[in-house]
Design a protein around this motif. Structure first.
Motif, PDB file in Angstrom:
ATOM      1  N   MET A   1      28.733  40.210  10.465  1.00  0.00           N
ATOM      2  CA  MET A   1      29.234  40.847  11.679  1.00  0.00           C
ATOM      3  C   MET A   1      29.948  42.192  11.568  1.00  0.00           C
ATOM      4  N   VAL A   2      30.554  42.318  10.373  1.00  0.00           N
ATOM      5  CA  VAL A   2      31.478  43.414   9.926  1.00  0.00           C
ATOM      6  C   VAL A   2      30.327  44.414   9.811  1.00  0.00           C
ATOM      7  N   GLN A   3      29.345  44.224   9.053  1.00  0.00           N
ATOM      8  CA  GLN A   3      28.160  44.917   8.447  1.00  0.00           C
ATOM      9  C   GLN A   3      27.365  45.560   9.629  1.00  0.00           C
ATOM     10  N   ILE A   4      27.214  44.718  10.667  1.00  0.00           N
ATOM     11  CA  ILE A   4      26.656  45.048  11.953  1.00  0.00           C
ATOM     12  C   ILE A   4      27.571  46.172  12.935  1.00  0.00           C
ATOM     13  N   VAL A   5      28.809  45.778  12.981  1.00  0.00           N
ATOM     14  CA  VAL A   5      29.704  46.974  13.512  1.00  0.00           C
ATOM     15  C   VAL A   5      29.584  48.126  13.098  1.00  0.00           C
ATOM     16  N   LEU A   6      29.679  48.062  11.682  1.00  0.00           N
ATOM     17  CA  LEU A   6      29.554  49.326  10.910  1.00  0.00           C
ATOM     18  C   LEU A   6      28.436  49.975  11.231  1.00  0.00           C
ATOM     19  N   LEU A   7      27.240  49.286  11.169  1.00  0.00           N
ATOM     20  CA  LEU A   7      25.846  50.015  11.483  1.00  0.00           C
ATOM     21  C   LEU A   7      26.066  50.536  12.983  1.00  0.00           C
ATOM     22  N   GLY A   8      26.761  49.730  13.824  1.00  0.00           N
ATOM     23  CA  GLY A   8      26.647  50.270  15.275  1.00  0.00           C
ATOM     24  C   GLY A   8      27.532  51.636  15.382  1.00  0.00           C
ATOM     25  N   ILE A   9      28.601  51.659  14.594  1.00  0.00           N
ATOM     26  CA  ILE A   9      29.295  53.034  14.502  1.00  0.00           C
ATOM     27  C   ILE A   9      28.449  54.054  14.040  1.00  0.00           C
ATOM     28  N   VAL A  10      27.789  53.789  12.829  1.00  0.00           N
ATOM     29  CA  VAL A  10      27.083  54.821  12.204  1.00  0.00           C
ATOM     30  C   VAL A  10      25.748  55.218  13.274  1.00  0.00           C
ATOM     31  N   LEU A  11      25.242  54.217  13.723  1.00  0.00           N
ATOM     32  CA  LEU A  11      24.346  54.678  15.044  1.00  0.00           C
ATOM     33  C   LEU A  11      24.744  55.244  16.195  1.00  0.00           C
ATOM     34  N   GLY A  12      25.915  55.070  16.384  1.00  0.00           N
ATOM     35  CA  GLY A  12      26.574  55.810  17.642  1.00  0.00           C
ATOM     36  C   GLY A  12      27.184  57.219  17.339  1.00  0.00           C
ATOM     37  N   ALA A  13      27.462  57.421  16.045  1.00  0.00           N
ATOM     38  CA  ALA A  13      27.761  58.867  15.626  1.00  0.00           C
ATOM     39  C   ALA A  13      26.400  59.641  15.480  1.00  0.00           C
ATOM     40  N   ILE A  14      25.230  59.106  14.706  1.00  0.00           N
ATOM     41  CA  ILE A  14      24.086  59.479  14.954  1.00  0.00           C
ATOM     42  C   ILE A  14      23.537  59.874  16.304  1.00  0.00           C
ATOM     43  N   SER A  15      23.421  58.914  17.094  1.00  0.00           N
ATOM     44  CA  SER A  15      23.116  59.275  18.294  1.00  0.00           C
ATOM     45  C   SER A  15      23.740  60.119  19.245  1.00  0.00           C
ATOM     46  N   TRP A  16      25.028  60.389  19.137  1.00  0.00           N
ATOM     47  CA  TRP A  16      25.915  61.385  19.649  1.00  0.00           C
ATOM     48  C   TRP A  16      25.392  62.845  19.148  1.00  0.00           C
ATOM     49  N   LEU A  17      25.139  62.750  17.718  1.00  0.00           N
ATOM     50  CA  LEU A  17      24.749  64.206  17.067  1.00  0.00           C
ATOM     51  C   LEU A  17      23.536  64.407  17.414  1.00  0.00           C
ATOM     52  N   LEU A  18      22.408  63.512  17.551  1.00  0.00           N
ATOM     53  CA  LEU A  18      21.065  63.721  17.841  1.00  0.00           C
ATOM     54  C   LEU A  18      21.276  64.313  19.180  1.00  0.00           C
ATOM     55  N   THR A  19      21.941  63.859  20.249  1.00  0.00           N
ATOM     56  CA  THR A  19      21.960  64.327  21.714  1.00  0.00           C
ATOM     57  C   THR A  19      22.241  65.637  21.778  1.00  0.00           C
ATOM     58  N   VAL A  20      23.287  66.025  20.967  1.00  0.00           N
ATOM     59  CA  VAL A  20      23.641  67.350  20.969  1.00  0.00           C
ATOM     60  C   VAL A  20      22.666  68.383  20.498  1.00  0.00           C
ATOM     61  N   LEU A  21      22.250  67.877  19.242  1.00  0.00           N
ATOM     62  CA  LEU A  21      21.192  68.930  18.644  1.00  0.00           C
ATOM     63  C   LEU A  21      19.951  68.795  19.354  1.00  0.00           C
ATOM     64  N   VAL A  22      19.448  68.050  20.032  1.00  0.00           N
ATOM     65  CA  VAL A  22      18.238  67.804  20.779  1.00  0.00           C
ATOM     66  C   VAL A  22      18.424  68.332  22.292  1.00  0.00           C
ATOM     67  N   ASP A  23      19.600  68.544  22.664  1.00  0.00           N
ATOM     68  CA  ASP A  23      19.914  69.142  23.748  1.00  0.00           C
ATOM     69  C   ASP A  23      19.747  70.578  23.603  1.00  0.00           C
TER      70      ASP A  23
END
Length: 163
Positions: A23-45
């Protein structure tokens, strides 16, 4: 009132066990995915959707950010699926599809916030959603897991509309 060992075993047979470190690894994966998602949003936009849709309108074009955010959700969902499979999560495709539906349009909610605030909310929501759906798909009976996930997804999508 204590449960007998037989009743505790019987109730745990209906759910797939998840280790706390997973579960800790899943939360960490979610944190990484959220940061990547935000960064991709900015770049693609900035470099793709904003340039195609808005042209020279600049930052006043809000629809490009939402579209870019949705593209980023799809791209990070692929990474999320690979990460969940690597972690050995039960029903990873169901988790990723439900998470993508719930997170769809999150860039529209964070629009107008400072970059660090938008990133923090995106990271927080992504981590919570991935952890929650990983927890919710644990019933061994597939129909029960699907019904539970559909109820939560509908509630999450309708709640902002009703409030």
């Amino acid at each position: 009132m204590e449960q007998s060992p037989q009743s505790a075993t019987a109730s745990s047979q209906h759910l797939i066990d998840i280790r706390p470190n997973t579960m800790v690894q899943i939360v960490l994966l979610g944190i990484v995915l959220g940061a990547i998602s935000w960064l991709l949003t900015v770049l693609v936009d900035r470099f793709v959707v904003g340039a195609l849709i808005c042209g020279d309108q600049g930052p006043t074009c809000n629809s490009s950010t939402v579209i870019a955010g949705n593209i980023a959700i799809v791209m990070t969902a692929i990474g999320g699926l690979l990460g969940l499979v690597r972690l050995g999560v039960y029903r990873p495709l169901l988790v990723v599809i439900a998470a993508a539906i719930v997170l769809w349009g999150i860039s529209g909610y964070t629009l107008g916030m400072q970059w660090y605030e938008a990133m923090a909310w995106t990271v927080l929501f992504t981590a919570v959603v991935y952890a929650a759906f990983t927890w919710l798909v644990r019933p061994r009976f597939f129909l029960a897991a699907i019904v539970l996930v559909i109820i939560i997804v509908l509630t999450a999508r309708l709640l902002p509309v009703l409030v």
